[in-house]
Design an enzyme around this catalytic site. Structure first.
Site, PDB file in Angstrom:
ATOM      1  N   ALA A  13      36.803  31.691  41.017  1.00  0.00           N
ATOM      2  CA  ALA A  13      37.699  31.440  39.528  1.00  0.00           C
ATOM      3  C   ALA A  13      36.616  30.888  38.690  1.00  0.00           C
ATOM      4  O   ALA A  13      36.928  30.620  37.517  1.00  0.00           O
ATOM      5  CB  ALA A  13      38.911  30.772  39.466  1.00  0.00           C
ATOM      6  N   TYR A 151      29.359  45.525  52.707  1.00  0.00           N
ATOM      7  CA  TYR A 151      30.482  45.303  51.650  1.00  0.00           C
ATOM      8  C   TYR A 151      31.620  46.392  51.404  1.00  0.00           C
ATOM      9  O   TYR A 151      32.734  45.822  51.595  1.00  0.00           O
ATOM     10  CB  TYR A 151      29.827  45.221  50.460  1.00  0.00           C
ATOM     11  CG  TYR A 151      30.571  45.153  49.098  1.00  0.00           C
ATOM     12  CD1 TYR A 151      31.113  43.801  48.826  1.00  0.00           C
ATOM     13  CD2 TYR A 151      30.786  46.205  48.327  1.00  0.00           C
ATOM     14  CE1 TYR A 151      31.926  43.881  47.673  1.00  0.00           C
ATOM     15  CE2 TYR A 151      31.391  46.211  47.240  1.00  0.00           C
ATOM     16  CZ  TYR A 151      32.016  44.923  46.794  1.00  0.00           C
ATOM     17  OH  TYR A 151      32.809  44.701  45.618  1.00  0.00           O
ATOM     18  N   ALA A 154      33.953  45.682  54.738  1.00  0.00           N
ATOM     19  CA  ALA A 154      34.604  44.579  54.531  1.00  0.00           C
ATOM     20  C   ALA A 154      36.010  44.754  53.501  1.00  0.00           C
ATOM     21  O   ALA A 154      37.041  44.591  53.654  1.00  0.00           O
ATOM     22  CB  ALA A 154      33.745  43.423  54.090  1.00  0.00           C
ATOM     23  N   ILE A 184      32.944  46.581  36.871  1.00  0.00           N
ATOM     24  CA  ILE A 184      33.506  45.671  35.826  1.00  0.00           C
ATOM     25  C   ILE A 184      32.354  44.875  35.532  1.00  0.00           C
ATOM     26  O   ILE A 184      31.494  44.432  36.301  1.00  0.00           O
ATOM     27  CB  ILE A 184      34.681  44.871  36.434  1.00  0.00           C
ATOM     28  CG1 ILE A 184      35.645  45.568  37.360  1.00  0.00           C
ATOM     29  CG2 ILE A 184      35.118  43.920  35.400  1.00  0.00           C
ATOM     30  CD1 ILE A 184      36.685  46.613  36.443  1.00  0.00           C
TER      31      ILE A 184
HETATM   32  N1  LIG Z   1      32.321  43.444  39.230  1.00  0.00           N
HETATM   33  C1  LIG Z   1      32.511  44.597  39.873  1.00  0.00           C
HETATM   34  O1  LIG Z   1      32.146  45.758  39.373  1.00  0.00           O
HETATM   35  C2  LIG Z   1      33.492  44.616  40.948  1.00  0.00           C
HETATM   36  C3  LIG Z   1      33.900  45.864  41.378  1.00  0.00           C
HETATM   37  C4  LIG Z   1      34.463  45.919  42.677  1.00  0.00           C
HETATM   38  C5  LIG Z   1      34.899  44.688  43.186  1.00  0.00           C
HETATM   39  N2  LIG Z   1      34.723  43.897  42.629  1.00  0.00           N
HETATM   40  C6  LIG Z   1      35.139  42.358  43.539  1.00  0.00           C
HETATM   41  O2  LIG Z   1      35.728  41.589  42.590  1.00  0.00           O
HETATM   42  C7  LIG Z   1      35.415  40.201  42.925  1.00  0.00           C
HETATM   43  C8  LIG Z   1      34.853  39.354  41.773  1.00  0.00           C
HETATM   44  O3  LIG Z   1      33.720  40.008  41.428  1.00  0.00           O
HETATM   45  P1  LIG Z   1      33.076  39.445  40.067  1.00  0.00           P
HETATM   46  O4  LIG Z   1      32.193  40.587  39.643  1.00  0.00           O
HETATM   47  O5  LIG Z   1      33.747  38.725  39.306  1.00  0.00           O
HETATM   48  O6  LIG Z   1      32.048  38.386  40.950  1.00  0.00           O
HETATM   49  P2  LIG Z   1      30.895  37.430  40.379  1.00  0.00           P
HETATM   50  O7  LIG Z   1      29.985  37.173  41.224  1.00  0.00           O
HETATM   51  O8  LIG Z   1      30.848  37.476  38.833  1.00  0.00           O
HETATM   52  O9  LIG Z   1      32.201  36.096  40.615  1.00  0.00           O
HETATM   53  C9  LIG Z   1      32.245  35.729  41.738  1.00  0.00           C
HETATM   54  C10 LIG Z   1      32.638  34.188  41.864  1.00  0.00           C
HETATM   55  O10 LIG Z   1      32.968  33.629  43.273  1.00  0.00           O
HETATM   56  C11 LIG Z   1      32.349  32.593  43.607  1.00  0.00           C
HETATM   57  N3  LIG Z   1      31.817  32.543  45.009  1.00  0.00           N
HETATM   58  C12 LIG Z   1      30.894  33.127  45.542  1.00  0.00           C
HETATM   59  N4  LIG Z   1      30.931  32.701  46.858  1.00  0.00           N
HETATM   60  C13 LIG Z   1      32.026  31.821  47.183  1.00  0.00           C
HETATM   61  C14 LIG Z   1      32.601  31.287  47.901  1.00  0.00           C
HETATM   62  N5  LIG Z   1      31.860  31.108  49.352  1.00  0.00           N
HETATM   63  N6  LIG Z   1      33.468  30.253  47.890  1.00  0.00           N
HETATM   64  C15 LIG Z   1      34.167  30.190  46.748  1.00  0.00           C
HETATM   65  N7  LIG Z   1      33.739  30.856  45.606  1.00  0.00           N
HETATM   66  C16 LIG Z   1      32.504  31.700  45.741  1.00  0.00           C
HETATM   67  C17 LIG Z   1      31.061  32.501  42.482  1.00  0.00           C
HETATM   68  O11 LIG Z   1      30.475  31.366  42.358  1.00  0.00           O
HETATM   69  C18 LIG Z   1      31.602  33.311  41.397  1.00  0.00           C
HETATM   70  O12 LIG Z   1      32.060  32.348  40.456  1.00  0.00           O
HETATM   71  C19 LIG Z   1      34.613  40.207  44.085  1.00  0.00           C
HETATM   72  O13 LIG Z   1      35.409  40.144  45.435  1.00  0.00           O
HETATM   73  C20 LIG Z   1      33.828  41.614  43.977  1.00  0.00           C
HETATM   74  O14 LIG Z   1      33.492  42.046  45.342  1.00  0.00           O
HETATM   75  C21 LIG Z   1      33.695  43.334  41.623  1.00  0.00           C
END
Ligand SMILES: NC(=O)c1ccc[n+]([C@@H]2O[C@H](COP(=O)([O-])OP(=O)(O)OC[C@H]3O[C@@H](n4cnc5c(N)ncnc54)[C@H](O)[C@@H]3O)[C@@H](O)[C@H]2O)c1
Length: 246
Positions: A13, A151, A154, A184
């Site tokens: 978050a 990825y 998983a 996103i």
């Molecule tokens: N951005 C995209 O295009 C996209 C697309 C498909 C899926 N997703 C998924 O959505 C989710 C969020 O992605 P996002 O783009 O917001 O990522 P992001 O990297 O912008 O944010 C992820 C957050 O997770 C935190 N984090 C990382 N490792 C951690 C840990 N071990 N424990 C606690 N917090 C931790 C980070 O500090 C960060 O604040 C992820 O699961 C990602 O795989 C993202």
């Protein structure tokens, strides 16, 4: 105020999708435990929201996860919604280029963290009268993606795990659904992709742009609200009508 009087725990978050989710749930009346390893990111998330409790917590550590659930119980006496957002990747390798350690790291961050979080949270959710789990997978798990197999595997596991959760915990009044976001615009996207790649991906979406973190948050809120009460064990693609694999 669709989520009034409910308690949510949102992982990851401190940025991107998780940050937007914690904020939107708080705006809709929920009391939120927001967890992340990034303290500064969490402070930004909680800023201006009295009903967000920021908690530094590593989603790959069983002890820290259990502490997050205990915090929900201590602060709010219940837990109704669990949004497993934590995850990430670094594209660039085929299976031939991973050693065991690196493979395990990505599976732990994206899949095992979700299992551990559910294991810790479900007893309190059941005690709270049931609720809703939303797991964030990825469009990459649906279409496949080049040079990112740990990825993709998983996140595929997250979809299957969600279906198991829905079956096993329906009797406790707990629903479990999965969102597969398309591309996103978040810090993760900006880290992993060049501006040219982002422009290319925008064109692949039928909506003509990348998604906003708030659009994934909105889907999670809908799934957790009464409007989503008959949706269980489903995978929801939120990808702007993506035209194909990237
Ligand atoms: N951005 C995209 O295009 C996209 C697309 C498909 C899926 N997703 C998924 O959505 C989710 C969020 O992605 P996002 O783009 O917001 O990522 P992001 O990297 O912008 O944010 C992820 C957050 O997770 C935190 N984090 C990382 N490792 C951690 C840990 N071990 N424990 C606690 N917090 C931790 C980070 O500090 C960060 O604040 C992820 O699961 C990602 O795989 C993202």
């Amino acid at each position: 105020m669709q989520l009034e009087d409910k308690v949510a725990l949102v992982t990851g978050a401190g940025a991107g999708i998780g940050q937007a989710t914690a904020r939107l749930f708080a705006q809709r009346g929920a009391r939120v435990i927001a967890t992340d390893i990034d303290e500064a990111g969490l402070a930004e998330t909680a800023g201006g929201h009295d009903n967000i409790v920021a908690l530094t917590s590593d989603a790959t550590s069983t002890a820290e996860i259990e502490k997050a659930v205990a915090t929900a119980k201590d602060r709010f006496g219940a837990l109704h919604m669990l949004i497993n957002v934590v995850g990430g990747s670094r594209p660039g390798k085929t299976v031939l280029e991973y050693d065991d350690q690196e493979w395990d790291f990505w599976v732990s961050l994206n899949l095992t963290s979700t299992f551990r979080m559910c294991r810790a949270a479900i007893p309190l959710m059941a005690e709270s009268g049931g609720g809703s789990i939303v797991n964030i997978s990825s469009g990459a798990a649906v279409t496949g993606m080049g040079r990112n197999p740990a990825y993709v595997a998983a996140k595929g596991g997250v979809i299957s795990l969600t279906r198991s959760l829905a079956i096993d915990h329906a009797a406790q009044g707990i629903r479990a659904n999965c969102i597969a976001p398309g591309p996103i615009l978040t810090p993760l996207m900006k880290r992993n992709r060049s501006e040219q790649e982002i422009a290319f991906m925008s064109k692949l979406s039928l909506v003509g742009r990348l998604g906003k973190p708030e659009e994934i948050a909105g889907t999670a809120a809908f799934l957790c609200s009464e409007d989503g009460a008959f949706i269980n064990g489903e995978l929801i693609n939120v990808a702007g009508g993506r035209a194909g694999p990237v």
